[in-house]
Design an enzyme around this catalytic site. Structure first.
Site, short mmCIF file in Angstrom:
data_model
loop_
_atom_site.label_atom_id
_atom_site.label_comp_id
_atom_site.label_asym_id
_atom_site.label_seq_id
_atom_site.Cartn_x
_atom_site.Cartn_y
_atom_site.Cartn_z
N HIS D 100 0.95 -1.57 0.28
CA HIS D 100 0.22 -0.19 0.23
C HIS D 100 0.42 1.47 -0.01
CE1 HIS D 100 -2.88 2.96 0.88
NE2 HIS D 100 -2.69 3.17 2.27
N HIS D 102 0.76 6.13 -1.14
CA HIS D 102 0.02 6.67 -1.91
C HIS D 102 1.17 7.53 -3.29
CE1 HIS D 102 -2.34 7.57 1.95
NE2 HIS D 102 -2.48 6.57 2.28
N ASP D 125 -0.37 -5.78 -20.24
CA ASP D 125 1.22 -7.20 -19.58
C ASP D 125 1.41 -7.32 -18.64
OD1 ASP D 125 2.42 -7.41 -22.23
OD2 ASP D 125 3.89 -5.24 -22.57
N HIS D 174 -8.31 7.35 -1.39
CA HIS D 174 -7.79 7.04 -0.97
C HIS D 174 -6.09 6.88 -1.32
CE1 HIS D 174 -6.67 4.31 2.81
NE2 HIS D 174 -5.32 4.92 2.62
N TYR D 232 7.30 -15.02 -23.10
CA TYR D 232 7.70 -13.86 -22.93
C TYR D 232 9.15 -14.13 -22.22
CZ TYR D 232 9.24 -9.03 -21.05
OH TYR D 232 10.37 -8.26 -20.77
#
Lengths: 235, 235, 235, 235
Positions: D100, D102, D125, D174, D232
């Site tokens: 998490h 910001h 992708d 948020h 890939y």
């Protein structure tokens, strides 16, 4: 063994150092910019050689010319923008140095053919009004003596402006030129112009109708840093 | 004990070095980009291995192929974009290297399915007109031989364009490819494209109605750097 | 030989260090910002000297004044913004330090004469509501005692606001001021404000109609970091 | 004297290292982000302590909890976002780590309450469709067990989505959460999300009407990197 002396070493060193400041301030990539300075007493202009990258510059590589563009000393071709610099020195009698870059935010305003309004005190601390943009050049002025005519377009735009009060211009479809008393000051004006241009883009993104600051605030900020009643900094 | 010699060492070194320039110029994160080069006389293409990060690249890891995609030498899988590179080499007979990245500003134009108009002299110094965008690919072309068809979409877009005059393209919904005489030049074109793309975003933010520069200015800037009458830089 | 002792060394060191944090956090170029702090018991304000660059600052160069602006100790002129700082100390009795910069994103909001709405929890973690913008100053307030009147415009804007809950303001047409318990906290508020301002520009670019978060979310985030029921961080 | 052994050293080291990657990738300032990982066999979640800055983190400071939030080992309070992480581990049975931050561009989309459309192959992708945004939370869900309810809002948003195919979400008002098989992969998803979010802002600036790429192109890019037919990278 000592290095052999070079002509006009001091101005060459100052111009070399100022050119090397351009990448340090993130104003240029590759060799997209140039700084020159003039020693008016000696009649000598010192300018960056064309297409040479900054980290390989030395004072010896800086080219010396007279005000008519005749090479006085130097092993390299001068910047292809030299005729623009010379026209500015011939017309703006009190400037001591010129800087040209394609700094991205200032160039965006030049490409948009818009002057940068004086949106705040950051701008007013350095420029006494909007940073003007030249008229787009006519086909004939582009085809013949293009770089000289670029200088003339700038001079024409300043017909009613004082280059000492607004040491910066945007050439339409092209990019910024700045100037100052010496090479370091011309670069400082470019740094400030780029920061001002960036903030002005964000300002109109937030508020597309935003107009310039009022005359009293412009006077206050410009004049507290410039002229006989300045009170900013140390005496 | 000396290292054993490697095949086509020179082109592998140049391609390795050019790939390592991509993160140095902030054009890629992780392994999101690749550079290849061709030795037309030897019939050898050298390209980055797939999914390998730049700081662990060595000339030995660069994969060698022929123009039909057969591996000549190398312990790794070549970039998954190899069929696109090969198609460009087969169709654009005069290019010597290809670069592909997801550089953010150029990719934004590609994602917006818009060509980059020639808004100024920075653009005109390198590209003789707008940087074109391919047509979005059809479902069938995506499902079968996708990477080959990506190359074909680029080639089709250049039906009336000269790859030497505009060494860059935006693949719609995808990102930029650039090319040049050698690996370093292909990367230089990517650096210039990204800077140009960034300034073009700011230009339309300032003035959404801004059109391209006129033909005389495009000619002047492109031709002072390219072709037989070029006068920029040192001889 | 030991250095001779300097007056109020501790607050001078803290103010010197905080000023040097401004370029480290990319909040200023040249000398475009200043931090001060107050020792309320001693009645001493310590502030950056005017026009001095950050990397040449030392605690000895920090100027000491009383709350009326009389110089107590120091060889340099104090920042030209000193009367603004002093007005904030006189009116906001609980703040211990003030910071002023022309940080670009926050300055863009100030230049656009718009408050920064509380668009998300990043903002709500530090500011208990929008970051307010002052009214543009009247001509008379600009012409006489401009810097003092800048402080008064801020204080007037906070008539119904608690400076402890919103430790930041935008002076219209100018730029941000922030404050905090000590010099480090005032700088932290400037760092957060600039980050918040940047994200707010992008927020309205994505969604021009976006409104502020609801009261419950504002309360939750602000109060989990501030006040007696805070539960963020280590006890 | 040797260091005394610490519990679950390997996962603590991985979580410590991953948290320290956040500032290295410019995803966080101060302590605005956290990474956790789970050892499902041992029933142990390792997470960053609350409000501790990254450069002072050590494996010893990483907090260990069980899936109900009971502390198993650690001298610090766990991240205040811990209940969100735990809810994701309980509901998304196959994820091994959560991140998490910001990060500014992703947070701008979250603040604008808009999902990030799949505008190009860079996005495709990594994410098999748009990056979804949760519904804004109701007042009651904010007031009580806010962090747990944040997790529930994410889980509810994924009712018809596979967390393995779209390892990222924007919490409305948020900011972003991402996940992956291990701590390094969760951080990689955050890096990619931020880059994708930035390019998406520029895409809609260039072309506000731009829609997502078609299904065939999404399939092609996602499936050439994921699943049993991926081709890939190196085998």
């Amino acid at each position: 063994m000592p290095d052999s002396p070079i002509m006009h070493e001091q101005i060459r060193k100052a111009v070399c150092r100022a050119n090397m400041q351009l990448p340090a301030h993130n104003l240029v990539i590759y060799s997209w910019g140039n700084v020159s300075a003039i020693d008016r007493e000696a009649g000598v202009v010192a300018i960056k050689p064309s297409g040479v990258e900054y980290d390989s510059l030395t004072p010896e590589k800086i080219v010396l010319l007279d005000l008519d563009g005749n090479i006085i000393d130097g092993d390299f071709n001068p910047s292809s923008d030299t005729p623009t610099h010379l026209e500015l020195y011939r017309s703006f009698k009190n400037i001591g140095a010129v800087c040209h870059t394609h700094a991205p935010a200032a160039t965006a305003w030049a490409q948009a053919c818009r002057e940068i309004p004086c949106f705040g005190t950051t701008h007013a601390d350095f420029y006494y009004g909007p940073v003007p943009t030249t008229e787009p050049m006519m086909e004939n002025a582009i085809k013949n003596d293009y770089e000289l005519n670029t200088g003339k377009a700038i001079v024409q735009r300043f017909a009613d402006l004082d280059p000492a009060e607004v040491p910066a211009v945007l050439v339409a479809n092209h990019g910024p030129f700045t100037w100052g008393q010496d090479a370091a000051k011309a670069v400082e004006s470019m740094v400030v112009l780029e920061q001002t241009a960036k903030m002005a883009i964000d300002t109109i993104t937030i508020n597309p109708q935003q107009g310039p600051i009022n005359k009293a605030l412009l006077d206050k900020h410009y004049l507290r840093k410039h002229g006989k009643n300045a009170y900013y900094g140390q005496k």
